[in-house]
Design a protein around this motif. Structure first.
Motif, PDB file in Angstrom:
ATOM      1  N   VAL A  38       0.844  -1.178   0.000  1.00 32.15           N
ATOM      2  CA  VAL A  38       0.000   0.000   0.000  1.00 32.15           C
ATOM      3  C   VAL A  38       0.878   1.225   0.000  1.00 32.15           C
ATOM      4  O   VAL A  38       1.830   1.309   0.743  1.00 32.15           O
ATOM      5  N   SER A  39       0.561   2.202  -0.836  1.00 31.29           N
ATOM      6  CA  SER A  39       1.385   3.389  -0.883  1.00 31.29           C
ATOM      7  C   SER A  39       0.595   4.642  -0.537  1.00 31.29           C
ATOM      8  O   SER A  39      -0.523   4.814  -0.974  1.00 31.29           O
ATOM      9  N   GLY A  40       1.188   5.500   0.260  1.00 30.70           N
ATOM     10  CA  GLY A  40       0.643   6.814   0.569  1.00 30.70           C
ATOM     11  C   GLY A  40      -0.801   6.825   0.999  1.00 30.70           C
ATOM     12  O   GLY A  40      -1.265   5.991   1.758  1.00 30.70           O
ATOM     13  N   ALA A  41      -1.519   7.828   0.478  1.00 31.43           N
ATOM     14  CA  ALA A  41      -2.915   8.043   0.861  1.00 31.43           C
ATOM     15  C   ALA A  41      -3.822   6.910   0.406  1.00 31.43           C
ATOM     16  O   ALA A  41      -4.838   6.653   1.023  1.00 31.43           O
ATOM     17  N   THR A  42      -3.445   6.225  -0.671  1.00 30.68           N
ATOM     18  CA  THR A  42      -4.309   5.155  -1.167  1.00 30.68           C
ATOM     19  C   THR A  42      -4.443   4.022  -0.188  1.00 30.68           C
ATOM     20  O   THR A  42      -5.400   3.276  -0.220  1.00 30.68           O
ATOM     21  N   GLY A  43      -3.476   3.887   0.709  1.00 26.70           N
ATOM     22  CA  GLY A  43      -3.513   2.793   1.650  1.00 26.70           C
ATOM     23  C   GLY A  43      -4.144   3.118   2.985  1.00 26.70           C
ATOM     24  O   GLY A  43      -4.212   2.254   3.858  1.00 26.70           O
ATOM     25  N   GLU A  44      -4.612   4.342   3.180  1.00 26.60           N
ATOM     26  CA  GLU A  44      -5.161   4.736   4.478  1.00 26.60           C
ATOM     27  C   GLU A  44      -6.317   3.847   4.919  1.00 26.60           C
ATOM     28  O   GLU A  44      -6.368   3.437   6.072  1.00 26.60           O
ATOM     29  N   ALA A  45      -7.236   3.551   4.008  1.00 24.01           N
ATOM     30  CA  ALA A  45      -8.401   2.734   4.373  1.00 24.01           C
ATOM     31  C   ALA A  45      -7.970   1.338   4.798  1.00 24.01           C
ATOM     32  O   ALA A  45      -8.433   0.814   5.815  1.00 24.01           O
ATOM     33  N   VAL A  46      -7.061   0.746   4.038  1.00 23.77           N
ATOM     34  CA  VAL A  46      -6.590  -0.593   4.373  1.00 23.77           C
ATOM     35  C   VAL A  46      -5.729  -0.544   5.626  1.00 23.77           C
ATOM     36  O   VAL A  46      -5.872  -1.374   6.520  1.00 23.77           O
ATOM     37  N   ALA A  47      -4.845   0.455   5.727  1.00 30.05           N
ATOM     38  CA  ALA A  47      -3.985   0.569   6.904  1.00 30.05           C
ATOM     39  C   ALA A  47      -4.822   0.686   8.170  1.00 30.05           C
ATOM     40  O   ALA A  47      -4.530   0.054   9.184  1.00 30.05           O
ATOM     41  N   GLN A  48      -5.890   1.480   8.091  1.00 25.25           N
ATOM     42  CA  GLN A  48      -6.770   1.636   9.244  1.00 25.25           C
ATOM     43  C   GLN A  48      -7.473   0.313   9.566  1.00 25.25           C
ATOM     44  O   GLN A  48      -7.562  -0.086  10.722  1.00 25.25           O
ATOM     45  N   ALA A  49      -7.958  -0.387   8.553  1.00 27.87           N
ATOM     46  CA  ALA A  49      -8.619  -1.672   8.765  1.00 27.87           C
ATOM     47  C   ALA A  49      -7.645  -2.686   9.361  1.00 27.87           C
ATOM     48  O   ALA A  49      -7.984  -3.421  10.285  1.00 27.87           O
ATOM     49  N   PHE A  50      -6.407  -2.701   8.844  1.00 27.21           N
ATOM     50  CA  PHE A  50      -5.406  -3.624   9.372  1.00 27.21           C
ATOM     51  C   PHE A  50      -5.069  -3.271  10.822  1.00 27.21           C
ATOM     52  O   PHE A  50      -4.922  -4.151  11.653  1.00 27.21           O
ATOM     53  N   ALA A  51      -4.952  -1.979  11.117  1.00 27.41           N
ATOM     54  CA  ALA A  51      -4.632  -1.533  12.481  1.00 27.41           C
ATOM     55  C   ALA A  51      -5.726  -1.968  13.457  1.00 27.41           C
ATOM     56  O   ALA A  51      -5.453  -2.295  14.605  1.00 27.41           O
ATOM     57  N   GLN A  52      -6.959  -1.962  12.996  1.00 29.60           N
ATOM     58  CA  GLN A  52      -8.079  -2.375  13.828  1.00 29.60           C
ATOM     59  C   GLN A  52      -8.243  -3.894  13.819  1.00 29.60           C
ATOM     60  O   GLN A  52      -9.141  -4.431  14.441  1.00 29.60           O
ATOM     61  N   GLY A  53      -7.366  -4.579  13.093  1.00 30.05           N
ATOM     62  CA  GLY A  53      -7.422  -6.036  13.033  1.00 30.05           C
ATOM     63  C   GLY A  53      -8.546  -6.570  12.170  1.00 30.05           C
ATOM     64  O   GLY A  53      -8.966  -7.704  12.330  1.00 30.05           O
ATOM     65  N   ASP A  54      -9.037  -5.749  11.250  1.00 25.72           N
ATOM     66  CA  ASP A  54     -10.151  -6.191  10.405  1.00 25.72           C
ATOM     67  C   ASP A  54      -9.855  -5.934   8.936  1.00 25.72           C
ATOM     68  O   ASP A  54     -10.212  -4.901   8.391  1.00 25.72           O
ATOM     69  N   ALA A  55      -9.171  -6.869   8.324  1.00 18.84           N
ATOM     70  CA  ALA A  55      -8.912  -6.799   6.891  1.00 18.84           C
ATOM     71  C   ALA A  55      -9.654  -7.943   6.221  1.00 18.84           C
ATOM     72  O   ALA A  55      -9.146  -8.587   5.305  1.00 18.84           O
ATOM     73  N   THR A  56     -10.881  -8.192   6.691  1.00 15.92           N
ATOM     74  CA  THR A  56     -11.681  -9.273   6.123  1.00 15.92           C
ATOM     75  C   THR A  56     -12.185  -8.873   4.743  1.00 15.92           C
ATOM     76  O   THR A  56     -12.605  -7.734   4.535  1.00 15.92           O
ATOM     77  N   LEU A  57     -12.143  -9.808   3.822  1.00  8.80           N
ATOM     78  CA  LEU A  57     -12.565  -9.568   2.449  1.00  8.80           C
ATOM     79  C   LEU A  57     -13.429 -10.735   1.987  1.00  8.80           C
ATOM     80  O   LEU A  57     -13.004 -11.892   2.078  1.00  8.80           O
ATOM     81  N   LEU A  58     -14.621 -10.420   1.507  1.00  6.52           N
ATOM     82  CA  LEU A  58     -15.506 -11.423   0.924  1.00  6.52           C
ATOM     83  C   LEU A  58     -15.480 -11.240  -0.584  1.00  6.52           C
ATOM     84  O   LEU A  58     -15.768 -10.155  -1.087  1.00  6.52           O
ATOM     85  N   ILE A  59     -15.103 -12.311  -1.307  1.00  7.52           N
ATOM     86  CA  ILE A  59     -15.094 -12.279  -2.773  1.00  7.52           C
ATOM     87  C   ILE A  59     -16.215 -13.195  -3.256  1.00  7.52           C
ATOM     88  O   ILE A  59     -16.276 -14.362  -2.871  1.00  7.52           O
ATOM     89  N   VAL A  60     -17.090 -12.656  -4.103  1.00  3.64           N
ATOM     90  CA  VAL A  60     -18.240 -13.413  -4.594  1.00  3.64           C
ATOM     91  C   VAL A  60     -18.193 -13.444  -6.117  1.00  3.64           C
ATOM     92  O   VAL A  60     -18.298 -12.402  -6.771  1.00  3.64           O
ATOM     93  N   ASP A  61     -18.025 -14.636  -6.677  1.00  5.69           N
ATOM     94  CA  ASP A  61     -17.982 -14.795  -8.133  1.00  5.69           C
ATOM     95  C   ASP A  61     -18.304 -16.248  -8.456  1.00  5.69           C
ATOM     96  O   ASP A  61     -17.864 -17.147  -7.751  1.00  5.69           O
ATOM     97  N   ASP A  62     -19.067 -16.479  -9.515  1.00  4.56           N
ATOM     98  CA  ASP A  62     -19.415 -17.849  -9.882  1.00  4.56           C
ATOM     99  C   ASP A  62     -18.427 -18.472 -10.870  1.00  4.56           C
ATOM    100  O   ASP A  62     -18.571 -19.613 -11.269  1.00  4.56           O
TER     101      ASP A  62
END
Length: 193
Positions: free
Chosen positions: A5-29
């Motif tokens: 993650v670089s710079g500002a683009t990673g803020e959302a993920v960095a915050q989620a990771f810091a809170q221990g919640d980087a859960t991702l649901l992928i839905v595709d058939d």
């Protein structure tokens, strides 16, 4: 974990990771695509869960709403927007991206109104999806370095319709409003770059 993650683009993920919640649901058939994307997102630090249908995804979303979601628009048993809606009912801060091979303005508007942060046409690669998930609010994703050529996009669309028609050349040609022999010539060639 946030080294990708670089710079500002990673803020959302960095915050989620810091809170221990980087859960991702992928839905595709499309199972091979689903498995490739799941592996790619795991290498980027996400805790990935997958679903192949609306029904399965809704059950998982209600049981444990993810921080992030990547949802195909058209699934075998319904519409991916139903999954986004189910996730939003349980968790309003989920960052969701809609994937589709059937892009149109009305569907994009509906997806955004339901809370999707981006709308990508298939085939989207893992880098594009990661960028869409991690962009800060209002930030636009950078254009891809090596976008597919128009010939490749056309070829991919023809292949998808061909598979949806269970490899029936006549039915595929009818749906694409194309002469059957022209379609056969296209299908016999290798994919353009």
């Amino acid at each position: 974990m946030t080294e990708h993650v670089s710079g500002a683009t990673g803020e959302a993920v960095a915050q989620a990771f810091a809170q221990g919640d980087a859960t991702l649901l992928i839905v595709d058939d499309d199972k091979p695509f689903l498995q490739r994307l799941a592996r790619a997102m795991e290498t980027r630090g996400f805790a990935v869960d997958t679903a192949e249908s609306v029904e399965e995804a809704v059950v998982k979303a209600r049981a444990k709403p993810p921080a992030f979601a990547v949802v195909d628009m058209r699934l075998g048993d319904g519409n991916g927007l139903d999954v986004i809606s189910a996730i939003r009912d349980r968790r309003s801060d989920t960052r969701a991206v809609i994937l589709t091979g059937y892009g149109n303005i009305a569907t994009a508007v509906t997806a955004v109104k339901l809370g999707a942060v981006d709308y990508l046409s298939k085939p989207a690669d893992a880098d594009d999806i990661f960028a869409a998930l991690t962009n800060t609010v209002g930030e636009r994703a950078a254009p891809p370095e090596n976008p597919m050529s128009a010939d490749r996009v056309r070829w991919e669309h023809i292949q998808r319709v061909y598979e949806m028609c269970e490899r029936n050349v006549s039915e595929t040609a009818r749906r694409l409003n194309m002469h059957r022999r022209t379609l056969q010539r296209i299908l016999a060639k290798r994919a353009p770059r």
